[in-house]
Design a protein around this motif. Structure first.
Motif, short mmCIF file in Angstrom:
data_model
loop_
_atom_site.label_atom_id
_atom_site.label_comp_id
_atom_site.label_asym_id
_atom_site.label_seq_id
_atom_site.Cartn_x
_atom_site.Cartn_y
_atom_site.Cartn_z
N LEU A 55 0.81 -1.23 0.00
CA LEU A 55 0.00 0.00 0.00
C LEU A 55 0.84 1.27 0.00
O LEU A 55 0.67 2.11 -0.89
N PRO A 56 1.77 1.44 0.99
CA PRO A 56 2.60 2.64 0.96
C PRO A 56 3.42 2.75 -0.32
O PRO A 56 3.60 3.86 -0.85
N ALA A 57 3.91 1.61 -0.83
CA ALA A 57 4.71 1.65 -2.05
C ALA A 57 3.88 2.17 -3.22
O ALA A 57 4.34 3.01 -4.01
N PHE A 58 2.64 1.72 -3.29
CA PHE A 58 1.71 2.14 -4.33
C PHE A 58 1.51 3.65 -4.27
O PHE A 58 1.62 4.36 -5.28
N ALA A 59 1.25 4.16 -3.05
CA ALA A 59 1.06 5.60 -2.84
C ALA A 59 2.33 6.36 -3.21
O ALA A 59 2.28 7.42 -3.86
N GLY A 60 3.49 5.81 -2.84
CA GLY A 60 4.77 6.46 -3.11
C GLY A 60 5.04 6.56 -4.61
O GLY A 60 5.48 7.60 -5.10
N ILE A 61 4.75 5.48 -5.33
CA ILE A 61 4.99 5.46 -6.77
C ILE A 61 4.12 6.50 -7.47
O ILE A 61 4.59 7.27 -8.31
N ILE A 62 2.84 6.54 -7.07
CA ILE A 62 1.91 7.50 -7.68
C ILE A 62 2.41 8.93 -7.49
O ILE A 62 2.47 9.72 -8.43
N THR A 63 2.83 9.25 -6.24
CA THR A 63 3.26 10.61 -5.94
C THR A 63 4.56 10.96 -6.67
O THR A 63 4.68 12.03 -7.26
N THR A 64 5.53 10.04 -6.64
CA THR A 64 6.82 10.32 -7.27
C THR A 64 6.66 10.52 -8.78
O THR A 64 7.21 11.47 -9.35
N PHE A 65 5.89 9.64 -9.39
CA PHE A 65 5.67 9.73 -10.83
C PHE A 65 5.05 11.08 -11.19
O PHE A 65 5.45 11.73 -12.17
N ALA A 66 4.08 11.53 -10.35
CA ALA A 66 3.40 12.80 -10.61
C ALA A 66 4.37 13.97 -10.44
O ALA A 66 4.33 14.94 -11.21
#
Lengths: 196, 169
Positions: free
Chosen positions: B5-16
């Motif tokens: 879950l945190p990894a998913f959130a982290g990837i979304i934010t970093t990519f953005a």
């Protein structure tokens, strides 16, 4: 259809409680159910708002396009009428990814968004479109690669190998999904023929 | 797996961030839409929780189970799991509680425990999913969704026994 099921659950329970003498616990259930519904909604509120927000970011940054492209060979076949670059297709891809990762609660907001997009494409009709049937049915058959919750429960109950049920779980889910998709697709074909 | 879950959130934010998207502003817009969705599904959830808690406290499940047990035994389906199989489509929390009681009574590595696990892993709370997804857009005629979903549930029940027998011998 849901009208009948719901009425049956309610009236059937009342009759059953009268016959079995469980009226006391039934009255308690009426009172308690509202509180537990609100509790459930509050839990869902956080998850839905958080992931709707993150989904919006993923959408704007183009991350959902990547997911959609990843799943398009597979989902394109199930949803032949959908535009592969459209919003509905992206939401469906995100929902499937979250489901596969075993993030059940997180998949729900993506799924709700997908339904709203499909609803718009369907001209806001009160009848389900072919795509909606397939999408909802996919969500009622549990697709997941890693059943994290299940393994945690097994482990805490003292299982020697919490994950040893994973292969039967995959096979059984695959069969359930295949059965559901078969009926959904056949139903779609039949109703399309009837319309012609 | 807890890190997904945190990894998913982290990837979304970093990519953005890399794509130079105003991350927090868009997050707020999206979260606000989430509240609108919640508002739409709230009555559906309330109605279902009400009906299911009536069903569970009325004693109807026990009566149906007693009637279904001989049939289950005839088909080689462990009778300890009948209540869970019946409650699974309508109540996630209720069927998890029953899964835990199967683990307590028979053990998670027993035949009944394994079948219960596989069933829990390969089925969903069907009626919630159908009511919630259609409820949020106000679709009333669900066509053949219900038949297909019930077919999925039945297949999961049958196949969980079959595959546990085949896999664990």
């Amino acid at each position: 259809m849901l009208n009948y099921i719901w009425s049956f659950l309610v009236t059937g329970s009342v009759v059953c409680a009268l016959l079995l003498g469980n009226t006391q616990s039934l009255s308690q259930a009426v009172i308690d159910s509202t509180a537990s519904a609100v509790e459930l909604l509050m839990t869902m509120a956080g998850v839905i708002c958080l992931w709707s927000g993150l989904m919006k970011i993923a959408e704007q940054s183009g991350l959902t396009d990547i997911f959609a492209r990843l799943f398009s060979p597979l989902l394109g076949r199930l949803f032949p009428r959908l535009d592969k670059k459209g919003a509905a297709f992206k939401c469906i891809s995100m929902n499937i990814s979250a489901n596969l990762l075993g993030l059940g609660n997180t998949a729900t907001p993506f799924g709700l968004k997908a339904m709203q997009e499909l609803h718009r494409l369907n001209g806001e009709s009160d009848t389900a479109s072919d795509e909606m049937v397939i999408f909802v049915v996919m969500n009622t058959a549990s697709l997941q690669l890693v059943p994290t919750m299940l393994a945690t429960l097994r482990g805490s109950s003292g299982s020697a190998e919490p994950f040893d049920i994973i292969v039967p779980v995959w096979l059984s889910s695959a069969c359930a999904l295949a059965a559901a998709l078969l009926i959904a697709c056949c139903g779609n074909l039949i109703s399309r023929k009837r319309r012609l | 797996m807890e890190f997904v879950l945190p990894a998913f959130a982290g990837i979304i934010t970093t990519f953005a961030l890399i794509k130079r998207v105003p991350v927090f502003d868009i997050f707020i817009t999206g979260a606000r839409e989430g509240f609108a969705t919640l508002y739409k599904i709230a009555p559906t959830i309330l109605g279902l929780v009400f009906a299911v808690s009536l069903l569970r406290s009325s004693g109807a499940i026990e009566v149906i189970c007693r009637a279904a047990e001989p049939l289950a035994e005839l088909l080689g389906f462990p009778k300890e799991i009948v209540p869970m199989a019946l409650l699974r489509p309508v109540s996630g929390g209720g069927s998890t509680a029953l899964l835990m009681s199967v683990f307590e009574d028979c053990g998670p590595d027993s035949f009944a425990g394994r079948v219960a696990s596989v069933l829990a892993g390969s089925s969903e709370t069907t009626f919630y999913a159908i009511a919630m997804y259609y409820g949020c857009v106000g679709v009333k005629k669900v066509r053949h969704t219900l038949i297909a979903a019930i077919a999925a549930d039945l297949t999961a029940v049958i196949m969980s026994v079959v595959f546990v027998r085949l896999y664990f011998g």
